[in-house]
Design an enzyme around this catalytic site. Structure first.
Site, PDB file in Angstrom:
ATOM      1  N   LYS A  79       0.852  -1.195   0.000  1.00 63.41           N
ATOM      2  CA  LYS A  79       0.000   0.000   0.000  1.00 63.41           C
ATOM      3  C   LYS A  79       0.885   1.241   0.000  1.00 63.41           C
ATOM      4  CE  LYS A  79      -3.966   1.757   2.694  1.00 63.41           C
ATOM      5  NZ  LYS A  79      -4.812   1.521   3.897  1.00 63.41           N
ATOM      6  N   SER A 154      -9.742   1.302   2.804  1.00 63.99           N
ATOM      7  CA  SER A 154      -8.882   2.116   1.981  1.00 63.99           C
ATOM      8  C   SER A 154      -7.781   1.337   1.245  1.00 63.99           C
ATOM      9  CB  SER A 154      -8.208   3.189   2.853  1.00 63.99           C
ATOM     10  OG  SER A 154      -7.388   2.588   3.827  1.00 63.99           O
ATOM     11  N   SER A 178      -9.987  -1.198   6.871  1.00 64.49           N
ATOM     12  CA  SER A 178      -9.378  -1.028   5.550  1.00 64.49           C
ATOM     13  C   SER A 178      -8.627  -2.225   4.979  1.00 64.49           C
ATOM     14  CB  SER A 178      -8.438   0.173   5.560  1.00 64.49           C
ATOM     15  OG  SER A 178      -9.199   1.341   5.429  1.00 64.49           O
TER      16      SER A 178
HETATM   17  N1  GLN Z   1     -13.475   3.400   6.262  1.00 58.98           N
HETATM   18  C1  GLN Z   1     -12.863   3.795   7.500  1.00 58.98           C
HETATM   19  C2  GLN Z   1     -12.520   5.256   7.476  1.00 58.98           C
HETATM   20  O1  GLN Z   1     -12.763   5.890   6.493  1.00 58.98           O
HETATM   21  C3  GLN Z   1     -11.671   2.955   7.810  1.00 58.98           C
HETATM   22  C4  GLN Z   1     -10.437   3.380   7.108  1.00 58.98           C
HETATM   23  C5  GLN Z   1      -9.234   2.586   7.476  1.00 58.98           C
HETATM   24  O2  GLN Z   1      -9.326   1.537   8.116  1.00 58.98           O
HETATM   25  N2  GLN Z   1      -8.085   3.097   7.118  1.00 58.98           N
HETATM   26  O3  GLN Z   1     -12.000   5.791   8.427  1.00 58.98           O
END
Ligand code: GLN
Length: 486
Positions: A79, A154, A178
């Site tokens: 990532k 994400s 994510s």
């Molecule tokens: N969807 C969640 C957020 O927008 C989790 C994001 C993540 O785990 N990085 O915060």
């Protein structure tokens, strides 16, 4: 079957037996990227030259009979939130669009020490804020199962790259879901480790008290192997305790006879997709066939978790994002020469709207007049959510839940409604607040789209969910289903 379709363990065995070389394996992954990534757009950066030269170096070591790690010579995607020395690291943000880190994140260093082949950096929501990879400042990633749909987020680029066989496994981060949610949307196996199990050093921070680093792979067994090389204390990250690291690959072998699994009633909410619900219930049955006992449990504070998270996360974001000031890193708008102007223009141009939204919410929630009403309250809720899990893990070993209320949705369908996006995280956020571990594995298809299940266990009990996941995968074929991009 081309080599890029292998699991990590299959590739490791093939390499060792001399059936193919790391260079051949790496070239097959690169070929796949060339063929499909113009459609999928999983990668921000592909390091073709670096990957080939690393693969050749490993082949040389194999020829010399050196003893090597199981990760050696195997292509991994990372990532674009992990610092990679000499290789651009953008967080999918304009503010870091040209940033080349002078050092490696601890986990990247660990992969390199194990001779892994880093094939490239994957797209994500900007600074990991989002759940669809549509918040990337560069481009959205598409779901290989249906190019009109999101891959989740994400860590959507990592999930799509693994699902489309562009690499054998990937690294992601999971703050509120994510790793788990994109794994579910793309039909791969993703592990969110317990808070502190894997070092966060060198991974760009979003919510420091929630961020975790984990593997995204084709099987639970591969995740067990990868975790072995990522886990453990790091002097550069004070939140990694010296809790012993289990022998995960060994621990997953033992059958799941007598394992107690809880189904929490709060995770079967109105409005969730009926096929998602059915997939979880079918999985529960499968676990029973495999010798586990399934019982109903209750986690009463679940419904408050999202509200608490969307205070705690932005609060920490507002602090963590302060370092991107146009002076220290990345984009710097210096036309006016006035310091405040440099801050304001660099941040205005460099940061996207979701990042700005969270900075504003967080700054507000932490301000003197509102701290008690918002931040303190959210932290109290966090303690209650944690308590729910502690109590329940007194009764069961594993909690089985859905990952997301629906399968992958269409690009553009939710992104203009932040609240709707936040509600999508209802099933992943509670475990994040509690700091426990969770594994997503494929468990069905709904309208031709992947549906995953989530297995949760108490903090540092990764071995138990990996074991449950591994035995489930030995008895089912969902994880072998592949998207039809050809
Ligand atoms: N969807 C969640 C957020 O927008 C989790 C994001 C993540 O785990 N990085 O915060």
């Amino acid at each position: 079957m081309s080599l890029n379709q292998l699991t990590l363990i299959e590739a490791f065995e093939g390499l060792r037996q001399g059936k193919f070389t790391s260079e051949e394996l790496t070239r097959d992954c690169l070929k796949q990227i060339k063929k499909f990534d113009s459609q999928v757009k999983a990668f921000v950066t592909v390091d073709e030259a670096g990957a080939i030269s690393q693969a050749k170096a490993v082949d040389e070591k194999i020829k010399n009979g050196d003893s090597l790690s199981p990760l050696a010579g195997i292509p991994v995607a990372i990532k674009d939130l992990f610092c990679t020395q000499g290789l651009k690291t953008t967080a999918s943000s304009k503010i870091l669009a040209d940033y080349v880190p002078p050092y490696d994140a601890t986990v990247v260093k660990k992969l390199k020490d194990n001779d892994a082949v880093i094939i490239g950096k994957t797209n994500c929501d900007e600074f990991a804020m989002g759940g669809s990879t549509e918040n990337s400042a560069f481009f959205p990633t598409k779901n290989p199962w249906d190019l009109e749909r999101v891959p989740g987020g994400s860590s959507g680029g990592s999930a799509a790259a693994v699902a489309a066989d562009m690499c054998l496994y990937a690294l992601g981060t999971d703050t509120g879901g994510s790793i788990r949610q994109p794994s579910s949307f793309c039909n791969i196996s993703g592990l969110k480790v317990s808070y502190g199990r894997v070092s966060r050093f060198g991974v760009l921070a979003m919510t420091s008290s929630l961020d975790t680093i984990g593997p995204m792979a084709k099987t639970a067994q591969d995740n067990a192997l990868i975790l072995q090389y990522l886990a453990g204390p790091d002097v550069k990250d004070a939140t990694t305790p010296s809790e012993p690291v289990d022998d995960y690959s060994q621990a997953i072998v033992q059958n799941i006879q007598g394992l107690k699994i809880g189904l929490p009633k709060e995770y079967f909410i109105e409005g969730m997709d009926s096929e998602v619900r059915q997939a979880v219930l079918d999985a529960a049955k499968k676990f029973e066939e495999l010798g586990a006992t399934v019982v109903d449990v209750s986690l009463p504070h679940t419904e408050f978790a999202i509200a608490a998270y969307y205070i705690i996360c932005p609060s920490e974001v507002s602090s963590n994002m302060a370092r991107y000031d146009g002076i220290r890193y990345g984009l710097s708008e210096r036309q006016s020469g006035d310091l405040l102007d440099i801050y304001l223009t660099s941040r205005a141009k460099g940061l996207g709207s979701e990042v700005k939204r969270r900075i504003m919410i967080g700054t507000y929630a932490l301000s003197a007049g509102y701290y008690d009403a918002y931040y303190k309250k959210a932290m109290q809720v966090r303690t209650l959510v944690k308590g729910d899990f502690e109590q329940t893990f007194g009764e069961v070993d594993v909690i089985l839940t859905p990952v997301a209320p629906t399968p992958a949705y269409k690009l553009g369908e939710n992104i203009n409604d932040p609240l709707k996006m936040y509600l999508e995280d209802a099933f992943t956020i509670p475990a994040s607040l509690a700091g426990i571990c969770g594994l997503t594995i494929p468990a069905g298809l709904a309208g031709g789209l992947p549906v995953g299940i989530q297995l949760l266990a108490k903090r540092f009990d990764e071995k138990t969910i990996l074991r449950a996941g591994h035995h489930y995968q030995q008895a089912t074929n969902w994880h072998k289903q592949k998207p039809s991009i050809k």
